[in-house]
Design a protein around this motif. Structure first.
Motif, PDB file in Angstrom:
ATOM      1  N   ASN A 318       0.799  -1.220   0.000  1.00  0.00           N
ATOM      2  CA  ASN A 318       0.000   0.000   0.000  1.00  0.00           C
ATOM      3  C   ASN A 318       0.835   1.275   0.000  1.00  0.00           C
ATOM      4  OD1 ASN A 318       0.768  -0.630   2.734  1.00  0.00           O
ATOM      5  ND2 ASN A 318      -0.659   0.938   3.432  1.00  0.00           N
ATOM      6  N   ARG A 319       2.108   1.150   0.350  1.00  0.00           N
ATOM      7  CA  ARG A 319       2.977   2.329   0.375  1.00  0.00           C
ATOM      8  C   ARG A 319       3.731   2.544  -0.941  1.00  0.00           C
ATOM      9  NH1 ARG A 319       5.825   2.326   6.402  1.00  0.00           N
ATOM     10  NH2 ARG A 319       3.901   2.000   7.601  1.00  0.00           N
ATOM     11  N   VAL A 321       3.933   3.596  -4.470  1.00  0.00           N
ATOM     12  CA  VAL A 321       3.222   4.410  -5.456  1.00  0.00           C
ATOM     13  C   VAL A 321       3.321   3.770  -6.851  1.00  0.00           C
ATOM     14  CG1 VAL A 321       3.121   6.657  -6.606  1.00  0.00           C
ATOM     15  CG2 VAL A 321       3.619   6.526  -4.146  1.00  0.00           C
ATOM     16  N   GLY A 322       2.175   3.616  -7.506  1.00  0.00           N
ATOM     17  CA  GLY A 322       2.159   3.097  -8.876  1.00  0.00           C
ATOM     18  C   GLY A 322       2.116   1.595  -8.990  1.00  0.00           C
ATOM     19  N   PHE A 323       2.021   0.874  -7.858  1.00  0.00           N
ATOM     20  CA  PHE A 323       2.047  -0.590  -7.924  1.00  0.00           C
ATOM     21  C   PHE A 323       0.864  -1.128  -8.742  1.00  0.00           C
ATOM     22  CE2 PHE A 323       1.068  -4.861  -6.439  1.00  0.00           C
ATOM     23  CZ  PHE A 323       2.308  -5.472  -6.529  1.00  0.00           C
ATOM     24  N   GLY A 324      -0.337  -0.630  -8.446  1.00  0.00           N
ATOM     25  CA  GLY A 324      -1.522  -1.114  -9.161  1.00  0.00           C
ATOM     26  C   GLY A 324      -1.432  -0.850 -10.651  1.00  0.00           C
ATOM     27  N   ARG A 325      -0.935   0.340 -11.010  1.00  0.00           N
ATOM     28  CA  ARG A 325      -0.795   0.667 -12.434  1.00  0.00           C
ATOM     29  C   ARG A 325       0.156  -0.283 -13.128  1.00  0.00           C
ATOM     30  NH1 ARG A 325       3.056   2.779 -15.046  1.00  0.00           N
ATOM     31  NH2 ARG A 325       4.150   3.512 -13.178  1.00  0.00           N
ATOM     32  N   LYS A 326       1.259  -0.617 -12.448  1.00  0.00           N
ATOM     33  CA  LYS A 326       2.247  -1.524 -13.051  1.00  0.00           C
ATOM     34  C   LYS A 326       1.674  -2.927 -13.241  1.00  0.00           C
ATOM     35  CE  LYS A 326       6.074   1.018 -10.920  1.00  0.00           C
ATOM     36  NZ  LYS A 326       7.074   0.994  -9.824  1.00  0.00           N
ATOM     37  N   PRO A 342     -10.369  -6.831  -6.157  1.00  0.00           N
ATOM     38  CA  PRO A 342     -10.413  -6.624  -4.703  1.00  0.00           C
ATOM     39  C   PRO A 342      -8.999  -6.589  -4.126  1.00  0.00           C
ATOM     40  CG  PRO A 342     -11.020  -8.878  -5.240  1.00  0.00           C
ATOM     41  CD  PRO A 342     -10.878  -8.154  -6.543  1.00  0.00           C
ATOM     42  N   SER A 343      -8.830  -5.844  -3.029  1.00  0.00           N
ATOM     43  CA  SER A 343      -7.482  -5.699  -2.475  1.00  0.00           C
ATOM     44  C   SER A 343      -7.508  -5.535  -0.965  1.00  0.00           C
ATOM     45  CB  SER A 343      -6.781  -4.485  -3.103  1.00  0.00           C
ATOM     46  OG  SER A 343      -7.451  -3.287  -2.735  1.00  0.00           O
ATOM     47  N   GLY A 344      -6.328  -5.771  -0.344  1.00  0.00           N
ATOM     48  CA  GLY A 344      -6.074  -5.483   1.053  1.00  0.00           C
ATOM     49  C   GLY A 344      -4.852  -4.582   1.123  1.00  0.00           C
ATOM     50  N   ILE A 345      -4.295  -4.380   2.322  1.00  0.00           N
ATOM     51  CA  ILE A 345      -3.145  -3.473   2.411  1.00  0.00           C
ATOM     52  C   ILE A 345      -1.883  -4.090   1.799  1.00  0.00           C
ATOM     53  CG2 ILE A 345      -3.997  -2.171   4.388  1.00  0.00           C
ATOM     54  CD1 ILE A 345      -2.176  -3.898   6.167  1.00  0.00           C
TER      55      ILE A 345
END
Length: 452
Positions: A318-319, A321-326, A342-345
Motif C-alpha cells: 500500500n505504500r 506508489v504506482g504498484f496497481g498501475r504496473k 479486490p485488495s487489502g493493504i
C-alpha cells in the motif's frame, strides 16, 4: 409506436411464423420488426447461422459447397411450403445464398461477417413477403437503407452516432418495416456484424433511433426469472427491472438479453419488455430506468463460471506508489481484460475470464510480477465462479450481505472473496465452480422461498 424483435426460436418454423404474424397484427403500434435468422425447429435441428458457418468454412478451404447451399435454401423453402404461399422472394434468397461463394477470399476481412449476416437478411425478406400475403403492408429494409452505419470491426461492430438521425426518418413510413438484425454496414459498404446476440442490439438501436415508446423483445420464455430455471426449481419471473439491474444480471450469466443491447435503449430512455412468442398475453419482464414503486431488496441471483484469480502479496504494497498501475500494465501489454480487483493493504487479486489466458500468458504474468515488481507470493487460481445478488433497493435494506453469507455458510460453501461496487446495485461472491449450483439454490431459498 413500438419496435418489436423476434429471436431465432420464434422464427424457426411455419407454426412459429404464424404466431409472429398474429402478434404483429394484434397491435397496430408494432411498426418496426427486427428479425433473427431461423433457429432450431427441434433439438436435432441445425440453426441457419450454424449452417452458414459450415458453408463459410468449406468455401474458404476450397471444398464443394453445393450441399451447404442447398440445405440453407431448402430451409427457407420448407417454411414457404408449410405456410402455403408461392414466394417470389425465394428466387432472390437462393441467388443471395449461392452468390456468397463468389466473394473474394483473400484480403477480405468481412467475408465471415457477410456469410453470417445472410441468415437474418434473407429471413427478413421472406417474412416481409409473408406479411404482405396476409394483409399487412410490410416492407423489407436493409440496414444500409435504414441507416445502421457501424464501425469497421468484424464481429464486434459499433453503431456510429450519425446513424440515429438517419434512423429517425423511418418514422415517416406508413408500412410495417422488417429489418434484419445482427449486422450493419460500414462507411465503405461492408457487412459487419455485432457481437453475439446481435439482433438484440439491432432492436435496441432501432428503438432508440425512431424514438419508440416501447421496445418489445420476444423470446421463448415468460420474461426473466429470478434465477436460472435449470438450477432452481420453478423460479418466479421478475415483473420489473431497472436497466442497471438487468445489466448486472446479464453480465453474470443471464442470457435472455445481450448486455450490449441495453445501452442504446437505456440512453434513449426507451422502456423494454421481454415477452414470450408462445405466450404473448403474459406481461413478461419490463425493464425501465427507475422502479415505479416499492420492491424487494434482491430482484435476482445470477452466476457464471470459468473465472481465474491472480492473487499476489507484497509487504507494504500500500505504500508503493504506482504498484496497481504496473500490475495492470502487464495485462494491457498481453491484451487481457480484467473484471474485478479486490485488495487489502498487502494483497491484491485480479479476477479475469479464463478465455483471456493461455499457458504462455500465465508464465509471462508470473515472471513479470516476481521479477519486475518483486511480489513475495503470487498464484493463479483456476476453477472459480462468480455469484451475484442484484437489486437497486439493497442500499436501503440492512443485512442483505449478512443473509447471503449466512445462507452460503450453512451449506459449507467457502467464499474466496466478496466485492461490492459503490453503486450498491449488486454484491459479488467468488466461489469454487463445483459449488456454484448449490450456492445459487441456497441464495434463492434465503431471499425468496423464506418469504412465502
Amino acid at each position: 409506436m413500438k419496435v418489436i424483435k423476434f429471436g431465432g426460436s420464434s422464427l424457426a418454423s411455419a407454426t412459429q411464423l404464424e404466431k409472429v404474424l398474429n402478434i404483429v397484427k394484434s397491435d397496430p403500434e408494432r411498426r418496426f420488426v427486427v428479425v433473427s435468422a431461423p433457429g432450431k425447429r427441434n433439438d436435432e435441428d441445425t440453426k441457419v447461422t450454424d449452417a452458414l458457418i459450415k458453408y463459410y468454412k468449406h468455401y474458404i478451404k476450397g471444398a464443394d459447397v453445393k450441399a451447404d447451399q442447398e440445405w440453407i435454401i431448402n430451409r427457407y423453402q420448407a417454411m414457404v411450403d408449410e405456410l402455403g404461399f408461392k414466394s417470389k422472394e425465394m428466387v432472390k434468397i437462393a441467388k443471395a445464398i449461392t452468390d456468397l461463394a463468389t466473394l473474394p477470399i483473400e484480403d477480405n476481412d468481412f467475408l465471415h461477417d457477410t456469410f453470417l449476416a445472410a441468415g437474418e437478411d434473407n429471413n427478413a425478406k421472406l417474412i416481409a413477403e409473408y406479411f404482405r400475403n396476409n394483409d399487412i403492408e410490410a416492407r423489407y429494409v436493409h440496414p444500409r437503407e435504414a441507416g445502421i452505419l457501424v464501425s469497421s470491426e468484424p464481429g464486434n461492430a459499433r453503431i456510429l452516432p450519425g446513424s440515429y438521425d438517419k434512423l429517425e426518418e423511418l418514422r415517416e413510413s406508413d408500412e410495417v418495416l422488417i429489418i434484419p438484425g445482427f449486422f450493419g454496414v460500414t462507411s465503405d459498404n461492408q457487412i459487419c456484424t455485432f457481437s453475439r446476440g446481435g439482433s438484440d442490439i439491432t432492436g435496441s438501436i432501432v428503438a432508440a433511433g425512431v424514438k419508440a415508446d416501447l421496445y418489445e423483445n420476444f423470446t421463448d420464455v415468460d420474461g426473466i426469472f429470478a434465477a436460472h430455471p435449470g438450477v432452481v426449481y420453478e423460479p418466479h419471473s421478475i415483473p420489473e427491472l431497472t436497466y442497471k439491474e438487468m445489466r448486472e444480471l446479464a453480465y453474470a450469466g443471464f442470457s435472455v438479453l445481450h448486455d450490449e443491447a441495453l445501452l442504446p435503449a437505456y440512453r434513449g430512455k426507451i422502456p423494454l419488455v421481454i415477452k414470450n412468442t408462445n405466450n404473448p398475453d403474459h406481461p413478461g419482464t419490463r425493464i425501465i430506468l427507475e422502479h415505479q414503486g416499492a420492491t424487494v431488496p434482491v430482484v435476482g441471483i445470477a452466476s457464471d463460471d470459468k473465472f481465474v484469480s491472480i492473487n499476489m502479496s507484497k509487504y507494504l504494497m500500500n505504500r508503493e506508489v504506482g504498484f496497481g498501475r504496473k500490475v495492470l500494465q502487464i495485462l494491457e501489454d498481453l491484451n487481457i481484460r480484467w473484471e474485478h480487483m479486490p485488495s487489502g493493504i498487502d494483497d491484491l487479486s485480479i479476477i479475469i475470464r479464463e478465455r483471456e489466458l493461455t499457458p504462455i500468458k500465465e508464465q509471462e504474468i508470473l515472471s513479470y510480477l516476481t521479477r519486475e515488481l518483486g511480489v513475495d507470493e503470487v498464484e493463479i487460481e483456476h476453477g472459480l465462479s462468480i455469484l451475484v445478488i442484484v437489486g437497486e433497493n439493497m442500499r436501503d435494506h440492512i443485512g442483505v450481505t449478512a443473509t447471503a453469507a449466512k445462507a452460503l455458510s450453512e451449506k459449507n460453501i467457502n467464499l474466496e472473496m466478496i466485492s461490492q461496487g459503490s453503486s450498491e446495485v449488486s454484491v459479488m461472491f467468488v466461489i469454487e465452480t463445483e459449488q456454484e449450483k448449490e450456492a445459487v439454490r441456497a441464495l434463492y431459498d434465503a431471499f425468496f422461498r423464506s418469504n412465502n
